[in-house]
Design a protein around this motif. Structure first.
Motif, PDB file in Angstrom:
ATOM      1  N   TYR A 180      -0.718  -1.362   5.344  1.00 33.64           N
ATOM      2  CA  TYR A 180      -1.125  -0.702   5.820  1.00 33.64           C
ATOM      3  C   TYR A 180       0.429   0.371   5.249  1.00 33.64           C
ATOM      4  O   TYR A 180       0.719   1.645   6.653  1.00 33.64           O
ATOM      5  N   ILE A 181       0.962   0.440   4.237  1.00 34.04           N
ATOM      6  CA  ILE A 181       1.722   0.913   3.287  1.00 34.04           C
ATOM      7  C   ILE A 181       1.526   2.865   3.076  1.00 34.04           C
ATOM      8  O   ILE A 181       1.515   2.549   2.049  1.00 34.04           O
ATOM      9  N   THR A 182       1.732   3.587   3.391  1.00 34.21           N
ATOM     10  CA  THR A 182       1.601   4.767   2.853  1.00 34.21           C
ATOM     11  C   THR A 182       2.446   4.947   2.498  1.00 34.21           C
ATOM     12  O   THR A 182       3.805   4.791   2.036  1.00 34.21           O
ATOM     13  N   ASN A 183       1.959   6.086   0.947  1.00 36.81           N
ATOM     14  CA  ASN A 183       2.760   6.028  -0.088  1.00 36.81           C
ATOM     15  C   ASN A 183       3.090   4.956  -1.435  1.00 36.81           C
ATOM     16  O   ASN A 183       3.514   4.730  -2.574  1.00 36.81           O
ATOM     17  N   ILE A 224      -7.900  10.951   5.701  1.00 39.32           N
ATOM     18  CA  ILE A 224      -6.226  10.248   5.380  1.00 39.32           C
ATOM     19  C   ILE A 224      -6.570  10.149   3.811  1.00 39.32           C
ATOM     20  O   ILE A 224      -6.265   9.404   3.351  1.00 39.32           O
ATOM     21  N   LYS A 225      -8.436  10.043   3.462  1.00 42.73           N
ATOM     22  CA  LYS A 225      -9.275   9.163   2.060  1.00 42.73           C
ATOM     23  C   LYS A 225      -7.587   9.919   1.257  1.00 42.73           C
ATOM     24  O   LYS A 225      -7.642   9.061   0.216  1.00 42.73           O
ATOM     25  N   GLY A 226      -6.699  11.004   0.933  1.00 49.48           N
ATOM     26  CA  GLY A 226      -6.208  11.400  -0.073  1.00 49.48           C
ATOM     27  C   GLY A 226      -4.462  10.844   0.132  1.00 49.48           C
ATOM     28  O   GLY A 226      -4.011  11.116  -0.883  1.00 49.48           O
ATOM     29  N   SER A 227      -4.799  10.233   0.729  1.00 42.67           N
ATOM     30  CA  SER A 227      -3.091   9.842   0.837  1.00 42.67           C
ATOM     31  C   SER A 227      -3.337   8.171   0.277  1.00 42.67           C
ATOM     32  O   SER A 227      -4.137   7.458   0.670  1.00 42.67           O
TER      33      SER A 227
END
Length: 599
Positions: A180-183, A224-227
């Motif tokens: 679950y790592i954002t970016n 938050i589908k665009g991240s």
């Protein structure tokens, strides 16, 4: 720090001067100009391509982040010496709030400038700062934060990713995975936590180009589908010893203190989204007609808007009060000192408790606001064409991000008790003194002027917390940490107290600026509305505290002992009731007329 009442957790036992807190009414012209720049970027660059961002267009997101970097929007927290703006936390909080309507893009930016960059800002060596911060400030490089693993979410120290020093001592070899790592899909730099020799929890700066590092597929998320959210895999990844962040075995100091900042910044994002939801819902209510009239004219719709606006006012008061406290404590840390990391850890950790409070209150307040926003839209609120539908889906992750709300509720009283045991907070002494006070008659005082009744209720709320908390410590002693239901109730009391006090301090400060008027008719409309919202929230918060206290006392006492405690509680909760129906109608009228969040 100037006085004990401004240390973390002291709000439970001491009152604070309104003049000492930071409020949105204190924003400087420079801070407002920065917010205007962020708003212009949002309107000019983000909204026109919102659908493409939401479709997870990596290239577009990175391009826009670099544009944001050229405007200084990514370097606000980075010191000027390393190419940033070096702004205070009040300013960077305002930026986070202002950008929050950018939805997924705001999350990508927030992860980069916050938990991605701040570990190096606060804990990096001069060499690490010089190497990485200038490019992070401009967006030339994008950062990500890697803590969660498949088997360790809330239990961060249970991480299984390992790091072993090479025989020649030149690098560490990392093996394991993160989740679950954002970016992750486009980040150039990762802050990774691993256990040296499987034992010593340590932070590393890992570059994307490192051989053996691979990024898994995108997760299919509810919101938050665009991240970008992906797993990371480490197979014999070689990391130079110069990329150890902080000290070997001291990674927890970085992880937990950066999470504190993350929790606080999450509150700012929730605040901005709550304001956006109020604007959407009030505008829709003024457009939609049923039974021949605008639905905004129906009292029940007005009550929803008033409650949304009140919760947002309280949250806004909490967020900027806390930003001011963090600024004050960080001002005492020397970023160039040999022990700069430890100084930063102590400074941030001072308000860890308040950061957890912000995280819980903000995420749950936004859920309430988003839910009512959908309800006001009716069936249209369930249709993706309407932004409120996305806000509803996106908001749900906030109660899981940055430590679940359950974990944060355990941290709130746990952190308080650590301060007590260290002798930093005389809570037990205050609780014992209160027991003697409660044996005496408790006559109601005369309630003079605006907020007199509300300030009295706040004082009584603190007494209730001390009384119930003291009973819990007496009964359970060290085993109290195992009584999660009791700890949760104590946490919720503290959350309500901090929220009540933050709103009252802000409103009182507004009244002082208006000449300290004691008559509602003689104050500006904004201050009058603030008084109404404070009265609404304090009365309803007191009802919640009373309910929490009753439930907890029933677990602590039985028979005559319980009846004695309940009689004391009854004395502490007495006060004339406000007409919250009338107050909410007045608040709703302002929101409906303005079609936005309004003080």
């Amino acid at each position: 720090m100037k006085d004990s009442g401004r240390k973390g957790g002291w709000f439970t036992i001491e009152n604070v001067s309104p003049a000492s807190v930071v409020t949105p009414e204190d924003f400087t012209e420079e801070q407002l100009l920065m917010a205007d720049a962020a708003r212009a970027f949002l309107e000019g660059e983000i909204r026109p391509v919102d659908a493409r961002i939401e479709g997870l267009d990596y290239e577009l997101t990175v391009e826009l982040m670099r544009k944001a970097g050229t405007l200084g929007l990514l370097g606000a927290d980075v010191p000027e010496a390393y190419g940033g703006l070096g702004l205070d936390k009040v300013s960077t909080t305002l930026l986070a709030e202002t950008l929050s309507p950018a939805s997924s893009f705001a999350l990508s930016v927030g992860a980069h400038v916050g938990i991605g960059t701040l570990p190096i800002v606060f804990f990096g060596t001069p060499e690490q700062k010089a190497k990485y911060l200038p490019e992070l400030a401009t967006g030339a490089k994008i950062a990500a934060y890697c803590l969660t693993e498949p088997a360790s979410g809330s239990d961060a120290l249970g991480a299984r990713t390992t790091a072993r020093l090479s025989p020649d001592g030149s690098h560490y070899v990392l093996n394991g995975s993160k989740l679950y790592i954002t970016n992750a899909g486009f980040a150039d730099l990762f802050i990774v936590y691993a256990k040296v020799d499987g034992e010593h929890f340590t932070a590393f700066i890992v570059e994307r180009s490192s051989p053996g590092l691979s990024v898994g597929p995108e997760e299919h998320k509810m919101g938050i589908k665009g991240s970008s959210t992906c797993p990371l895999y480490f197979e014999d990844v070689r990391v130079p010893v110069g990329n150890v962040l902080g000290e070997v075995g001291k990674g927890h100091l970085i992880a937990f203190n950066i999470l504190n900042i993350g929790r606080f910044k999450l509150g700012a994002g929730c605040l901005g989204t709550a304001k956006e939801t109020i604007a959407l819902a009030s505008a829709y209510a003024n457009t939609r007609k049923q039974f021949g009239q605008k639905i905004s004219s129906f009292p029940l719709i007005g009550a929803k808007l008033a409650e949304m606006n009140t919760a947002t006012y309280v949250l806004e008061s909490m967020v900027y009060r806390t930003a001011g406290l963090i600024d004050e404590t960080l001002a005492g840390a020397d970023p160039d000192a040999p022990d700069a990391g430890m100084q930063a850890a102590r400074a941030i950790g001072e308000y860890a408790l308040e950061c957890s409070i912000i995280k819980v209150f903000a995420s749950e307040a936004l859920d309430q606001v988003a839910d009512e926003g959908v309800q006001i839209h009716g069936g249209y609120g369930y249709i993706r064409e309407y932004k409120v539908e996305r806000i509803y889906r996106d908001s749900r992750i906030n109660r899981i991000f940055e430590g679940t709300n359950e974990i944060n509720r355990m941290l709130i009283p746990g952190t308080l008790m650590k301060k007590v045991l260290k002798g930093e907070l005389p809570l037990l002494r205050k609780a014992r003194a209160l027991q003697e006070e409660l044996l005496r008659p408790q006559p109601l005082p005369a309630f003079d002027g605006l907020l007199g009744k509300e300030k009295y209720r706040l004082d009584q709320a603190k007494k209730i917390f001390l009384a119930v908390g003291g009973q819990a410590v007496q009964k359970y002693g060290p085993q109290l940490e195992q009584e999660q239901e009791v700890l949760c109730a104590l946490a919720d009391m503290m959350i309500q107290i901090y929220a009540m006090e933050s709103a009252l301090l802000r409103t009182e400060k507004m009244l002082q600026r208006a000449g300290g008027a004691h008559d509602e008719r003689s104050v500006p409309d904004s201050a009058r509305n603030a008084v109404r919202m404070s009265a609404i929230f304090v009365q309803e918060a007191m009802e919640r505290i009373e309910s929490l206290a009753k439930r907890t006392l029933a677990a602590l006492e039985q028979g005559d002992g319980l009846q004695v405690q309940l009689s004391v509680l009854k004395k502490l909760t007495r006060a004339p009731l406000a007409d919250t129906i009338a107050l909410k109608r007045a608040v709703a009228a302002r929101v409906i007329a303005a079609e936005r969040y309004v003080v």
